[in-house]
Structures are given as structure tokens and as C-alpha cells.
Design a protein around this motif. Structure first.
Motif, PDB file in Angstrom:
ATOM      1  N   ALA A 130      -3.382   2.830   8.529  1.00 38.49           N
ATOM      2  CA  ALA A 130      -2.194   3.674   8.460  1.00 38.49           C
ATOM      3  C   ALA A 130      -1.522   3.571   7.094  1.00 38.49           C
ATOM      4  O   ALA A 130      -1.042   4.580   6.549  1.00 38.49           O
ATOM      5  CB  ALA A 130      -1.212   3.278   9.561  1.00 38.49           C
ATOM      6  N   SER A 131      -1.508   2.374   6.522  1.00 36.04           N
ATOM      7  CA  SER A 131      -0.883   2.204   5.202  1.00 36.04           C
ATOM      8  C   SER A 131      -1.689   2.916   4.117  1.00 36.04           C
ATOM      9  O   SER A 131      -1.127   3.495   3.184  1.00 36.04           O
ATOM     10  CB  SER A 131      -0.720   0.721   4.874  1.00 36.04           C
ATOM     11  OG  SER A 131      -1.965   0.087   4.633  1.00 36.04           O
ATOM     12  N   LYS A 132      -3.011   2.913   4.233  1.00 37.47           N
ATOM     13  CA  LYS A 132      -3.841   3.631   3.259  1.00 37.47           C
ATOM     14  C   LYS A 132      -3.716   5.139   3.458  1.00 37.47           C
ATOM     15  O   LYS A 132      -3.699   5.912   2.484  1.00 37.47           O
ATOM     16  CB  LYS A 132      -5.295   3.196   3.366  1.00 37.47           C
ATOM     17  CG  LYS A 132      -5.571   1.803   2.836  1.00 37.47           C
ATOM     18  CD  LYS A 132      -5.247   1.662   1.348  1.00 37.47           C
ATOM     19  CE  LYS A 132      -6.194   2.443   0.465  1.00 37.47           C
ATOM     20  NZ  LYS A 132      -5.913   2.219  -0.982  1.00 37.47           N
ATOM     21  N   ALA A 133      -3.633   5.590   4.709  1.00 37.28           N
ATOM     22  CA  ALA A 133      -3.432   7.009   4.968  1.00 37.28           C
ATOM     23  C   ALA A 133      -2.117   7.476   4.351  1.00 37.28           C
ATOM     24  O   ALA A 133      -2.049   8.537   3.715  1.00 37.28           O
ATOM     25  CB  ALA A 133      -3.446   7.279   6.472  1.00 37.28           C
ATOM     26  N   ALA A 134      -1.064   6.675   4.532  1.00 32.67           N
ATOM     27  CA  ALA A 134       0.232   7.030   3.961  1.00 32.67           C
ATOM     28  C   ALA A 134       0.164   7.116   2.439  1.00 32.67           C
ATOM     29  O   ALA A 134       0.735   8.033   1.821  1.00 32.67           O
ATOM     30  CB  ALA A 134       1.289   6.011   4.390  1.00 32.67           C
TER      31      ALA A 134
ATOM     32  N   ILE B 214      -8.160   5.061  -4.941  1.00 31.47           N
ATOM     33  CA  ILE B 214      -9.312   4.516  -4.231  1.00 31.47           C
ATOM     34  C   ILE B 214      -8.899   4.239  -2.791  1.00 31.47           C
ATOM     35  O   ILE B 214      -8.041   3.394  -2.530  1.00 31.47           O
ATOM     36  CB  ILE B 214      -9.815   3.218  -4.901  1.00 31.47           C
ATOM     37  CG1 ILE B 214     -10.008   3.412  -6.402  1.00 31.47           C
ATOM     38  CG2 ILE B 214     -11.103   2.746  -4.222  1.00 31.47           C
ATOM     39  CD1 ILE B 214     -11.003   4.477  -6.795  1.00 31.47           C
ATOM     40  N   SER B 215      -9.509   4.947  -1.845  1.00 32.53           N
ATOM     41  CA  SER B 215      -9.116   4.808  -0.445  1.00 32.53           C
ATOM     42  C   SER B 215     -10.333   4.479   0.415  1.00 32.53           C
ATOM     43  O   SER B 215     -11.379   4.078  -0.092  1.00 32.53           O
ATOM     44  CB  SER B 215      -8.400   6.071   0.028  1.00 32.53           C
ATOM     45  OG  SER B 215      -7.811   5.866   1.298  1.00 32.53           O
ATOM     46  N   THR B 216     -10.176   4.662   1.705  1.00 26.81           N
ATOM     47  CA  THR B 216     -11.124   4.111   2.677  1.00 26.81           C
ATOM     48  C   THR B 216     -11.477   5.126   3.762  1.00 26.81           C
ATOM     49  O   THR B 216     -10.706   6.056   4.035  1.00 26.81           O
ATOM     50  CB  THR B 216     -10.518   2.857   3.346  1.00 26.81           C
ATOM     51  OG1 THR B 216     -11.346   2.419   4.417  1.00 26.81           O
ATOM     52  CG2 THR B 216      -9.137   3.156   3.919  1.00 26.81           C
TER      53      THR B 216
ATOM     54  N   ASP C 288      -2.507   7.749   0.621  1.00 26.67           N
ATOM     55  CA  ASP C 288      -3.263   8.960   0.282  1.00 26.67           C
ATOM     56  C   ASP C 288      -2.362  10.191   0.333  1.00 26.67           C
ATOM     57  O   ASP C 288      -2.410  11.072  -0.540  1.00 26.67           O
ATOM     58  CB  ASP C 288      -4.421   9.166   1.256  1.00 26.67           C
ATOM     59  CG  ASP C 288      -5.559   8.177   1.068  1.00 26.67           C
ATOM     60  OD1 ASP C 288      -5.466   7.314   0.183  1.00 26.67           O
ATOM     61  OD2 ASP C 288      -6.549   8.282   1.815  1.00 26.67           O
ATOM     62  N   HIS C 289      -1.542  10.286   1.376  1.00 21.86           N
ATOM     63  CA  HIS C 289      -0.645  11.435   1.515  1.00 21.86           C
ATOM     64  C   HIS C 289       0.362  11.487   0.368  1.00 21.86           C
ATOM     65  O   HIS C 289       0.684  12.574  -0.139  1.00 21.86           O
ATOM     66  CB  HIS C 289       0.086  11.375   2.856  1.00 21.86           C
ATOM     67  CG  HIS C 289      -0.803  11.611   4.037  1.00 21.86           C
ATOM     68  ND1 HIS C 289      -1.817  12.539   4.050  1.00 21.86           N
ATOM     69  CD2 HIS C 289      -0.820  11.041   5.274  1.00 21.86           C
ATOM     70  CE1 HIS C 289      -2.421  12.541   5.230  1.00 21.86           C
ATOM     71  NE2 HIS C 289      -1.840  11.631   5.987  1.00 21.86           N
ATOM     72  N   LEU C 290       0.862  10.327  -0.030  1.00 20.09           N
ATOM     73  CA  LEU C 290       1.790  10.293  -1.164  1.00 20.09           C
ATOM     74  C   LEU C 290       1.108  10.799  -2.438  1.00 20.09           C
ATOM     75  O   LEU C 290       1.678  11.592  -3.194  1.00 20.09           O
ATOM     76  CB  LEU C 290       2.297   8.863  -1.386  1.00 20.09           C
ATOM     77  CG  LEU C 290       3.446   8.394  -0.502  1.00 20.09           C
ATOM     78  CD1 LEU C 290       3.690   6.901  -0.712  1.00 20.09           C
ATOM     79  CD2 LEU C 290       4.717   9.183  -0.799  1.00 20.09           C
ATOM     80  N   VAL C 291      -0.116  10.321  -2.675  1.00 18.23           N
ATOM     81  CA  VAL C 291      -0.843  10.743  -3.876  1.00 18.23           C
ATOM     82  C   VAL C 291      -1.037  12.256  -3.873  1.00 18.23           C
ATOM     83  O   VAL C 291      -0.788  12.941  -4.874  1.00 18.23           O
ATOM     84  CB  VAL C 291      -2.195  10.002  -3.968  1.00 18.23           C
ATOM     85  CG1 VAL C 291      -3.079  10.594  -5.063  1.00 18.23           C
ATOM     86  CG2 VAL C 291      -1.963   8.504  -4.219  1.00 18.23           C
ATOM     87  N   ARG C 292      -1.468  12.792  -2.739  1.00 21.36           N
ATOM     88  CA  ARG C 292      -1.671  14.237  -2.651  1.00 21.36           C
ATOM     89  C   ARG C 292      -0.349  14.991  -2.847  1.00 21.36           C
ATOM     90  O   ARG C 292      -0.290  16.027  -3.517  1.00 21.36           O
ATOM     91  CB  ARG C 292      -2.292  14.591  -1.302  1.00 21.36           C
ATOM     92  CG  ARG C 292      -2.719  16.045  -1.198  1.00 21.36           C
ATOM     93  CD  ARG C 292      -3.495  16.297   0.079  1.00 21.36           C
ATOM     94  NE  ARG C 292      -4.670  15.455   0.179  1.00 21.36           N
ATOM     95  CZ  ARG C 292      -5.797  15.658  -0.493  1.00 21.36           C
ATOM     96  NH1 ARG C 292      -5.885  16.676  -1.340  1.00 21.36           N
ATOM     97  NH2 ARG C 292      -6.824  14.854  -0.344  1.00 21.36           N
ATOM     98  N   ALA C 293       0.723  14.463  -2.259  1.00 19.88           N
ATOM     99  CA  ALA C 293       2.025  15.114  -2.393  1.00 19.88           C
ATOM    100  C   ALA C 293       2.505  15.147  -3.841  1.00 19.88           C
ATOM    101  O   ALA C 293       3.140  16.124  -4.270  1.00 19.88           O
ATOM    102  CB  ALA C 293       3.054  14.395  -1.511  1.00 19.88           C
TER     103      ALA C 293
ATOM    104  N   ASN D 158       0.799  -1.219   0.000  1.00 21.39           N
ATOM    105  CA  ASN D 158       0.000   0.000   0.000  1.00 21.39           C
ATOM    106  C   ASN D 158       0.835   1.273   0.000  1.00 21.39           C
ATOM    107  O   ASN D 158       0.412   2.287  -0.568  1.00 21.39           O
ATOM    108  CB  ASN D 158      -0.949   0.013   1.201  1.00 21.39           C
ATOM    109  CG  ASN D 158      -1.933  -1.143   1.171  1.00 21.39           C
ATOM    110  OD1 ASN D 158      -2.030  -1.861   0.184  1.00 21.39           O
ATOM    111  ND2 ASN D 158      -2.662  -1.325   2.248  1.00 21.39           N
ATOM    112  N   VAL D 159       1.996   1.217   0.633  1.00 19.78           N
ATOM    113  CA  VAL D 159       2.843   2.412   0.695  1.00 19.78           C
ATOM    114  C   VAL D 159       3.933   2.359  -0.373  1.00 19.78           C
ATOM    115  O   VAL D 159       3.983   3.199  -1.279  1.00 19.78           O
ATOM    116  CB  VAL D 159       3.467   2.579   2.097  1.00 19.78           C
ATOM    117  CG1 VAL D 159       4.276   3.875   2.158  1.00 19.78           C
ATOM    118  CG2 VAL D 159       2.388   2.580   3.172  1.00 19.78           C
TER     119      VAL D 159
END
Length: 356
Positions: A162-166, A132-134, A168-173, A101-102
Motif C-alpha cells: 500500500a505504501s508503494k502504491a501510494a 522504482i516500484s514493485t 506510485d500515485h504521487l509520482v504520477r500525480a 515510502n509515502v
């Protein structure tokens, strides 16, 4: 016709999305899936002779493969479903979730960034990367807390979340730093046809049919917002077509249910559809088992943003959707048999042990 690269398109939500979009002839789909335990090629059997569905067995972490697919097929969108997604498994084996995921999402983004950077100006403007996230990235709600919105701070409580949050942050970054045109959807719990049997609803349906215990964690009062998978897939397509670049959209079914309520409805439906089964009433099979670590108490999604901006809301009520889901599993015993591998049975025994 557009071309889309769909990752994880043999999994539960991914395969439903691919099937729905190919029925509508919305795009040619390059379907990249690693076929782990939850990826099931049988989900895509109806597309066997479809020239506009190209299945590729491989990993999002294989940068050489991803680069080759992007160069060869030149997609207008990448729709990223691929993920390890089971909370219980993440508690047992968190490293797998970080790797897929990360790290996997990072490697995919790197190849997408390079591909996008080499497109023409008009191609760059029309390209989209959809993550696609959660809802689990937001953490847990109290009984009277308002539902999650897109501005709710991330507060994941499991290695999966936590892995999906990470990711998501990568995608936004990658949007903020490099300009990659991204979109993010965060969905509530999905249910419907083709869901791997370890997940909550199919596990309860299939155990009930076999006269096995229906294990409920804790007191059974954990609350989830349930979204029928076809509604989710329609929302994903809508966000892809009309979503604002850089934005995230919460998707939910407007159907908050306790776990005990969900299982009770499944039992009632099975009592009605298979009245002569040995285990009727199926409710008698419910067994409360010790709670899992870090078990979030409640999730709920505020879908006001996507409703206001894009006009989407779920069509399926929970009861109608769960009836359809139970009927699907009753009507597809061959599918169940094919996916219930030895590895899956071994995992169930490890997770629940003598409790079953």
C-alpha cells in the motif's frame, strides 16, 4: 558525462545498479542513502576511490539536504530506489513504511518539482524522475489468472504494498499536475548478490549453510516471478534512456516458482557445492511455519510492453541465476558477517521465535 542522483543506492537493488552503471561509466552518481538496517556501505567498497561516485549519508525526507544536492550537482535524472521494502517488517511496523515510502517520496518530489521548474527549457526536456516500484501494488493472482499488465488496477494487500502504491500515485500525480517528467518501473521479486540476509533467498541459503531450519510460510505453494538483479538494473537504465515520459513498465524474470521449488533448488545446489556439509541433504531442514497475514498467493508479470517498445527481456534463467547467487554467498562470508548485525538477529528471533 551525465550526473544522476540515486536514492537508496546502498541497498540491494540500488547498489547493484550503482556498481553496474559505474562499471559502464554511464554517469557520475550522487548516491543518497540513509543506511538503515538494509543499506550497506560495504556494498560500495569497490567505489571508495571513484571520484564519480559521491556517497551522501542522509534521508530522502530531509528536504534541505535534497535541495542542496540538487542545486550543487544539478543532476539530469533522479532514480528513486530508496524504500522500506520487507513485507514482514511492514506488518510489524507499518508506520515506518508510510513515513519513508509515502511521506519521504512526497518530500523528494517537492524538491524535484522546484528544481525542475527552475531549469532551462532544454534542461527541463532532458530531465527524468524514475520511480522504482514493485509488482506487489497489483495485489494477488489466482492460479489461472493472466499476468499483471501496466493497466492492472492497483489492489495492494500489505502495508508495504500500500505504501508503494501510494508513492506510485504521487509520482504520477506530479507528472499530471505539475508536468514533472516521470517514469515508473514495477518489478517482480529480485534476487542475486548483495541482498540483505533477511530476504527469502539469502535467508534460505545462509540458514542451510549453518544447519538451521528453512522456514516456509503456509504450504510453500505461494508463487513469485523471480528477476535476477543484474537484468533488473539493465532494464532500469534502458527505461531511463528510452522510456516514454509518464509511462510505467512492468519488469519480470519470466520465472514463476513456488517458494518450495525455490528452496528445493537451493538445497540441491548446496548439496552439490558443499557435499560434505553436516546438513546434507539440506532439504531435510525445510520446516513449514504458520502463514503470515495477508500473504499474496501469486505474482506474475507480463513484460510485453517493455519487450515490444524498448527491446528488453531478461537474460538470466532462474536456475543459472540461483546458482550464481548461491556461489556468491559461499564466496563472501566476510560480507555476510558484517551485515548480520545484532538488530538483524533480534528481528529474526522476533519474527520466527521458537519456530526456528
Amino acid at each position: 558525462m551525465q550526473t544522476w542522483l540515486v536514492t537508496g543506492g546502498a541497498g540491494f537493488i540500488g547498489s547493484n545498479f550503482v556498481l553496474q552503471q559505474r562499471r559502464a561509466k554511464a554517469a557520475r552518481i550522487i548516491n543518497l542513502d540513509k543506511l538503515t538496517y538494509a543499506g550497506n556501505i560495504y556494498n560500495l567498497a569497490i567505489l571508495k576511490d571513484d571520484p564519480d561516485h559521491i556517497f551522501v549519508h542522509g534521508s530522502i525526507g530531509d528536504r534541505e539536504l535534497v535541495s542542496r544536492l540538487l542545486s550543487q550537482f544539478r543532476p539530469q535524472a533522479v532514480i528513486h530506489f530508496a524504500a522500506e521494502s520487507h513485507v514482514d517488517r511492514s506488518i510489524q511496523h507499518p508506520e515506518t513504511f508510510i513515513e519513508t515510502n509515502v511521506v519521504g517520496t512526497f518530500r523528494l518530489l517537492e524538491e524535484v518539482r522546484q528544481y525542475w521548474g527552475n531549469l532551462t527549457t532544454s534542461e527541463r526536456e532532458n530531465f527524468r524522475f524514475l520511480q522504482i516500484s514493485t509488482d506487489e501494488v497489483y495485489g494477488s493472482l489466482g492460479p489461472d489468472d493472466p499476468a499483471f499488465t501496466e493497466t492492472t488496477p492497483y489492489a495492494p494487500n500489505s502495508p508495504y504494498a500500500a505504501s508503494k502504491a501510494a508513492s506510485d500515485h504521487l509520482v504520477r500525480a506530479y507528472h499530471e499536475t505539475y508536468g514533472v517528467p516521470i517514469l515508473i518501473t514495477n518489478c517482480s521479486n529480485n534476487y542475486g548478490p548483495l541482498q540483505f540476509p533477511e530476504k527469502f533467498i539469502p535467508l534460505m541459503i545462509l540458514n542451510a549453510l549453518r544447519g538451521k531450519s528453512l522456514p516456509l510460510y503456509g504450504d510453500g505453494q505461494n508463487i513469485r516471478d523471480w528477476l535476477y538483479v543484474a537484468d533488473h538494473c539493465e532494464a532500469v537504465h534502458l527505461v531511463l534512456e528510452r522510456g516514454v515520459i509518464g509511462e510505467s513498465y512492468n519488469l519480470g524474470g519470466l520465472s514463476e516458482q513456488t517458494n518450495l521449488q525455490v528452496v528445493s533448488q537451493i538445497c540441491e545446489i548446496l548439496d552439490r557445492l558443499v557435499p560434505h556439509a553436516q546438513s546434507v541433504p539440506h532439504y531435510s531442514l525445510i520446516k513449514f511455519v504458520p502463514d503470515r497475514p495477508g500473504h499474496d498467493r501469486r505474482y506474475a508479470m507480463n513484460i510485453g510492453k517493455i519487450t515490444r517498445e524498448l527491446g528488453w527481456k531478461p537474460k538470466e534463467s532462474f536456475y543459472d541465476g540461483i546458482v550464481k547467487t548461491v556461489r556468491w554467498y559461499l564466496d563472501h562470508p566476510d560480507w555476510v558477517e558484517k551485515v548480520a548485525s545484532g538488530a538483524y538477529r533480534q528481528w529474526l528471533e522476533q519474527q520466527y521465535g521458537q519456530l526456528l
